[in-house]
Design an enzyme around this catalytic site. Structure first.
Site, PDB file in Angstrom:
ATOM      1  N   CYS A  52      40.825  25.686  46.887  1.00 58.74           N
ATOM      2  CA  CYS A  52      39.762  25.680  47.895  1.00 58.74           C
ATOM      3  C   CYS A  52      38.664  26.693  47.536  1.00 58.74           C
ATOM      4  CB  CYS A  52      40.363  26.030  49.250  1.00 58.74           C
ATOM      5  SG  CYS A  52      41.055  27.692  49.274  1.00 58.74           S
ATOM      6  N   ALA A 103      39.863  30.216  47.266  1.00 55.93           N
ATOM      7  CA  ALA A 103      40.571  30.478  46.003  1.00 55.93           C
ATOM      8  C   ALA A 103      39.556  30.758  44.888  1.00 55.93           C
ATOM      9  CB  ALA A 103      41.460  29.296  45.628  1.00 55.93           C
ATOM     10  N   ARG A 143      47.013  33.974  40.599  1.00 54.22           N
ATOM     11  CA  ARG A 143      46.119  34.297  39.476  1.00 54.22           C
ATOM     12  C   ARG A 143      46.639  35.538  38.768  1.00 54.22           C
ATOM     13  NH1 ARG A 143      40.863  35.200  38.354  1.00 54.22           N
ATOM     14  NH2 ARG A 143      39.878  33.788  36.958  1.00 54.22           N
ATOM     15  N   HIS A 186      33.117  29.753  43.631  1.00 48.06           N
ATOM     16  CA  HIS A 186      32.491  30.460  42.501  1.00 48.06           C
ATOM     17  C   HIS A 186      31.019  30.729  42.832  1.00 48.06           C
ATOM     18  CE1 HIS A 186      35.374  27.882  39.808  1.00 48.06           C
ATOM     19  NE2 HIS A 186      36.004  28.938  40.291  1.00 48.06           N
TER      20      HIS A 186
END
Ligand code: CFM
Ligand code: HCA
Length: 534
Positions: free
Chosen positions: A55, A58, A89, A187
């Protein structure tokens, strides 16, 4: 031809018409007689189809912001969301000042039902006070999860008043999970705020050394950034910042002083590269530090850009030394790997980066794709340079380093241009980024059903993707290599990384484990058979 359009139709035929039509646009059988093949990407996943995507939260907190070690990253939301981005991660970081390395902490407001009903702003403000008192971090981030947006908590207002109260920068990321269609949206949110509030915040104008670069889109999974930095420093580069693997708030503030930005993962960080160019005029180039060839080529491209005799000499010296050291060992592992086939399906850039490394081992990628890349990743140029004479430049030749449709320009003399032309192939890329043979598959946002079916049809010797499908595939008797976390191995980037990768892949073929597993389709009737019997 390994696969055909007809076989693909057959594979999709059991799906409802609407789903079939939608999925068809995301799957290509590579056919070089059709240079204009296009793939649809970055669209909403069909509900219930089970894909590997994450998502927006994330992508923002887990991927881009989380690795910044000298900040405390607060997750405003359920503890599960916090734990996910903390534990999944592989963010690795070292610090000269251990009091400012918070990478191992998992900090959350742990929202409960009553916070959903009455609001969580007070709880968040109190947590910031505690964080400042206990850790005294350089800066703090607040990362929103889905409920925050749904109930309307104003994290920007909380951040602003905490900043005034404590005199510590507090960055609010409105990266609610449901925003956009995948982690890619996250991002972008992270890039915008880092650019707005952190990058360029210092008043330094000069880089701290010669050949100053930022390494963008390198996240230090398994220590990748450390291996890349080892080689770059040896050649003589000054690394201003790495974004964001083993990165820091402090470093990022000076990032505008670099001479050149390297872009390793284009998908996650192209926005910052673009903004740095617009705001500070810093050019950027795509690099690929995966594989001996990828690494060597990228180092040569960088030297070409700086166009400096000493740097070029040192670059060649380091490449020669490193290749002579690792290649003979890789060649041994290659003997085990040669002739095998792979699936290579990762997030937004490793799908093609690792295809190159597989090829170096003699392994052919028969299916490749990305979870959440955009069309410019599928179609973008792998690496760089082209030379053109620009009409606007009044016939002064310029070196154009090409990335996607845009270019950056450096003026060069006609003699220099001739010299460079010999080194850099003139090429205009059209078509797919994946360098695959005809009849193999390029797939976007692969799902569970397609994974099963493609495996049965193409029978790869190794499957590489992430944690979500790894074990299903291994139970079919096929080795699965995680290309997100590297199965807790690594580094895989750079020269030492290529050697580690070769060793790990060869080991997964050589282990006797697979002799103990029989894939279900070899000793059990298929579902249709069972139904017919019943
Ligand atoms: Fe870039 Fe990444 Fe990737 Fe990515 Fe990711 Fe990752 Fe990835 Mo997992 S930033 S797009 S959002 S290279 S976390 S380090 S491995 S999906 S292919
Ligand atoms: C993420 C992070 C992830 C997940 C890895 C996986 C990572 O998407 O939230 O599915 O194996 O690399 O850690 O991509």
């Amino acid at each position: 031809m390994a696969f055909t359009e007809e076989k693909l139709q057959e594979l999709l035929s059991i799906l409802p018409d609407k789903v079939k039509k939608a999925r068809k646009k995301h799957i290509l059988v590579k056919d070089s007689s059709q240079p204009d093949q296009i793939i649809e990407a970055n669209t909403r996943t069909i509900p219930g189809i089970i894909t590997n995507r994450g998502c927006a939260y994330a992508g923002c907190k887990g991927v881009v912001v989380g690795p910044l070690k000298d900040m405390i990253h607060i997750v405003h939301g359920p503890v599960g969301c916090s734990y996910y981005t903390w534990g999944t991660r592989r963010n690795k970081a070292k610090s000269e000042d251990p009091t400012q390395n918070f990478i191992n902490y998992c900090v959350t407001t742990d929202m409960q039902e009553k916070d959903i009903v009455f609001g969580g702003e007070k709880k968040l403000a109190k947590l910031i006070d505690e964080v400042v008192e206990i850790f005294k971090p350089k800066a703090i981030s607040i990362n929103a999860t889905c409920p925050v947006g749904l109930i309307g908590d104003d994290i920007n207002a909380v951040a602003k008043s905490a900043e005034e109260r404590h005199g510590v920068p507090v960055l609010a990321f409105s990266c609610e999970g449901y925003k956009g269609v995948s982690q890619s949206a996250g991002h972008h949110i992270a890039n915008n705020i880092l650019m707005d509030k952190v990058i360029g915040a210092s008043d330094k104008e000069e880089a701290p050394g010669r050949y100053a670069i930022n390494i963008l889109g390198e996240y230090n999974i398994g220590g990748d950034a450390w291996e890349i930095e080892r080689v770059l420093k040896d050649i003589g580069y000054t690394i201003v910042s790495t974004m964001t693997g083993d990165g820091s708030y402090e470093e990022l503030r000076h990032a505008h002083t670099a001479d050149l930005n390297l872009v390793q993962c284009h998908r996650s960080i192209n926005y910052i590269a673009e903004m740095l160019e617009i705001k500070y005029g810093t050019p950027w180039v795509k690099v690929n530090f995966i594989g001996v060839e990828g690494m060597s080529q990228s180092l040569r491209d960088m030297a070409t850009y700086f166009d400096d005799e000493e740097l070029t000499r040192k670059t060649e010296e380091v490449i020669a030394r490193e290749v002579a050291r690792v290649q003979p060992m890789i060649d041994q592992y290659r003997k085990v790997c040669e002739g095998k086939t792979a699936f290579c399906f990762v997030g937004g850039s490793r799908g093609h980066h690792y295809q190159g490394m597989y090829r170096e081992l003699g392994i052919e990628t028969v299916l490749a794709g990305y979870e959440f890349a955009h069309r410019d990743d599928y179609e973008g140029r792998h690496v760089i340079p082209t030379i053109k004479t620009d009409a606007d430049s009044k016939n002064i030749p310029e070196l154009h380093v090409n990335r996607d449709e845009k270019r950056f320009r450096v003026k060069v003399s006609p003699e220099k241009l001739e010299e460079l032309k010999k080194k850099i192939p003139l090429s205009e890329y059209k078509g797919m980024n994946f360098d695959m043979q005809d009849g193999y598959i390029i797939v976007d946002d692969l799902n569970h059903y397609e994974t099963d079916e493609f495996i049965k049809l193409l029978k790869p010797d190794i499957f590489s993707s992430g944690i979500k499908d790894k074990y299903v595939v291994q139970k079919m008797g096929i080795p699965a290599k995680q290309l997100h976390s590297y199965d807790y191995s690594g580094p895989y980037a750079g020269f030492n990384g290529a050697l580690n990768f070769a060793r790990d892949i060869a080991m997964s073929f050589a282990t006797p484990t697979w002799n103990f597993i029989v894939p279900p389709w070899q000793d059990q009737p298929l579902l249709e058979g069972k139904m017919a019997e019943g």
